[in-house]
Write an enzyme that holds these catalytic residues in place. Structure first.
Site, PDB file in Angstrom:
ATOM      1  N   ALA A 162       0.829  -1.180   0.041  1.00  0.00           N
ATOM      2  CA  ALA A 162      -0.094  -0.010  -0.080  1.00  0.00           C
ATOM      3  C   ALA A 162       0.778   1.335  -0.101  1.00  0.00           C
ATOM      4  O   ALA A 162       0.409   2.218  -0.567  1.00  0.00           O
ATOM      5  CB  ALA A 162      -1.020  -0.009   1.059  1.00  0.00           C
ATOM      6  N   ASP A 198       1.991  -2.789   4.043  1.00  0.00           N
ATOM      7  CA  ASP A 198       3.187  -2.813   3.612  1.00  0.00           C
ATOM      8  C   ASP A 198       4.267  -3.332   4.509  1.00  0.00           C
ATOM      9  O   ASP A 198       4.296  -3.529   5.635  1.00  0.00           O
ATOM     10  CB  ASP A 198       3.587  -1.245   3.508  1.00  0.00           C
ATOM     11  CG  ASP A 198       4.638  -1.081   2.166  1.00  0.00           C
ATOM     12  OD1 ASP A 198       4.039  -0.844   0.804  1.00  0.00           O
ATOM     13  OD2 ASP A 198       5.710  -1.207   2.281  1.00  0.00           O
ATOM     14  N   CYS A 249       4.536  -1.600 -12.406  1.00  0.00           N
ATOM     15  CA  CYS A 249       4.861  -0.423 -13.283  1.00  0.00           C
ATOM     16  C   CYS A 249       5.921  -0.787 -14.254  1.00  0.00           C
ATOM     17  O   CYS A 249       7.102  -0.212 -14.388  1.00  0.00           O
ATOM     18  CB  CYS A 249       5.124   0.938 -12.540  1.00  0.00           C
ATOM     19  SG  CYS A 249       6.328   0.832 -11.362  1.00  0.00           S
TER      20      CYS A 249
END
Lengths: 174, 301
Positions: free
Chosen positions: B106, B129, B229
């Protein structure tokens, strides 16, 4: 963990506030009823606003507001949002709580001019003509045609002190 | 080597792909609908003389000429700086008010706070996290934006325990996995200098573990969105192919709101389950964004 874990505040864990003072087992811990009454008395933000949330204490007097399912959160790092500081003479709302709920306030709201709001956001204290209660106020400014709650101000002796946290203070346009 | 070279065979327009990767990324903000509307934010920007442009695929995203930090909407928590394409996974997950949602990776919280806004701050959102340091950024951002339905946890997502929560399974989950970040080269060109194939292989193992746990922790019929990503098929389609074989789930098709390419079914001699084509690859030249990968899985139970 031992049997006395409920007899004093452990600053490292989240504990749910008792419903009322009579159900309190940890000395000095605020109750849900007192928290609701305080927001209503001080700012006119009624208990119905918080009907679906729970309140928790973690840290000395730091109260958190949580909208989700109530867990058994001994090991979680965060639970909702910091909301209120108790265990001090005058309870103090957090900047983030005021920015979130302050638009509902009907009392102890001080509307700042653009110039005053700029100084407030920068963390500056300023003289102010205010004939209401002393203590913690919700400071607002008109943004895009409507009142917006900026944060918490402390009014004392003709002066409005900005209590915007240092990391949040910012130089903004008038 | 420049890792971008690896992916030229996958793209439709190599020249445009290369050029876009070399251009800096526009700065974007997302409107925080917990506190404001897009109209109110643009009204405030107009008053302040801040110039902005709407992003055509998302009504709550705007690009700005400068940064947002010294504006009233930022001070008030009405906007959050968020790279445009990183708003995709939460939009694809489409969480509803009242849902139980897990954000497995997160911090620092752009997607988490977007999930909270989509849930109208109702229900239970768990932001996890493994880095305690990064969690303070998540907490700070969530508070600034006025999120009250978030539980923040600090666990290794690969063996995440729901013991502290008041329920046994999630309705939805997002795994925006740690990755080699090739797609962020427009923001941070040094990612390409530091790239190694060993790192790609190492993070692929972690990604598989986190995605498997997300599927296990989500109820049958629930959805899990997987995103990175990066362009590397080792971290994208190969991870999906792996979990399809290990966990009860299938790829779900979805119509993305921006231009994309389908997931690839072959890479360097390996073939993947044909359904990975339902995943979406976003190349920087397609929408002038960063690079991205996004897939939606349905848990079959």
């Amino acid at each position: 963990m031992s049997g006395d874990e409920k007899s004093e505040n452990d600053g490292q864990r989240f504990d749910r506030l008792p419903a009322t003072p009579s159900e309190r087992s940890v000395p000095g811990r605020a109750s849900r009823a007192e928290v609701l009454e305080w927001w209503d008395d001080r700012f006119g933000i009624g208990p119905e606003t918080f009907a679906d949330v729970t309140f928790w204490e973690k840290g000395a007097g730091k109260i958190w507001v949580f909208a989700g399912d109530a867990p058994d959160p001994n090991r979680v790092e965060g639970l909702g949002m910091t909301f209120l500081r108790t265990r001090q003479e005058h309870w103090k709302p957090t900047t983030v709580a005021v920015q979130r709920f302050g638009h509902l306030a009907t009392r102890n709201v001080v509307d700042l001019s653009r110039k005053e709001a700029k100084r407030f956001a920068a963390g500056e204290d300023q003289e102010l003509a205010w004939d209401g209660d002393w203590g913690y106020l919700i400071a607002t400014r008109v943004v895009a045609g409507q009142r917006a709650p900026l944060g918490v101000g402390l009014f004392l002796h003709g002066e409005l002190r900005s209590v915007v946290p240092k990391g949040t203070q910012e130089t903004l346009p008038e | 080597m420049n890792p971008i070279d690896r992916y030229e065979p996958l793209v439709d327009d190599r020249e445009a792909f290369r050029e876009a990767c070399a251009r800096p990324l526009p700065y974007a903000v997302r409107v925080n609908t917990i506190k404001a509307t897009a109209d109110r934010v643009t009204g405030a920007f107009d008053d302040e003389g801040v110039s902005y442009a709407p992003v055509d695929w998302h009504p709550e995203l705007f690009t700005l000429d400068g940064k947002a930090g010294r504006t009233w909407p930022y001070f008030l928590g009405w906007v959050h700086g968020q790279e445009e394409v990183s708003a995709l996974p939460a939009a694809v997950l489409d969480p509803q008010p009242g849902d139980r949602v897990w954000d497995a990776c997160a911090a620092p919280g752009s997607k988490t706070t977007q999930l909270a806004a989509l849930m109208r701050d109702e229900g239970t959102l768990v932001g996890n996290d493994n880095s305690l340091g990064r969690l303070s950024a998540l907490r700070h951002n969530a508070e600034r934006l006025g999120v009250t339905n978030l539980v923040v946890t600090n666990q290794d997502a690969r063996n995440f325990s729901l013991r502290e929560l008041g329920f046994d399974e999630f309705d939805r989950a997002v795994v925006d996995a740690p990755c080699s970040c090739e797609g962020t080269c427009r923001k941070n060109p040094t990612v390409l200098d530091e790239w190694t194939l060993d790192h790609v292989r190492q993070v692929a193992g972690i990604q598989k573990g986190i995605l498997r746990r997300a599927i296990q922790a989500t109820r049958p019929g629930g959805s899990v969105v997987y995103s990175t990503c990066t362009f590397a098929p080792e971290e994208n389609e190969a991870v999906l192919d792996h979990v399809l074989g290990e966990e009860p789930c299938r790829l779900a098709g979805f119509e993305p709101p921006l231009k994309t390419s389908p997931g690839v079914t072959e890479w360097e001699g390996e073939t993947f389950d044909p359904s990975v084509e339902k995943a979406h690859r976003v190349y920087p030249h397609q929408n002038d964004t960063g690079g991205f990968f996004c897939a939606k899985l349905e848990v079959t139970g």
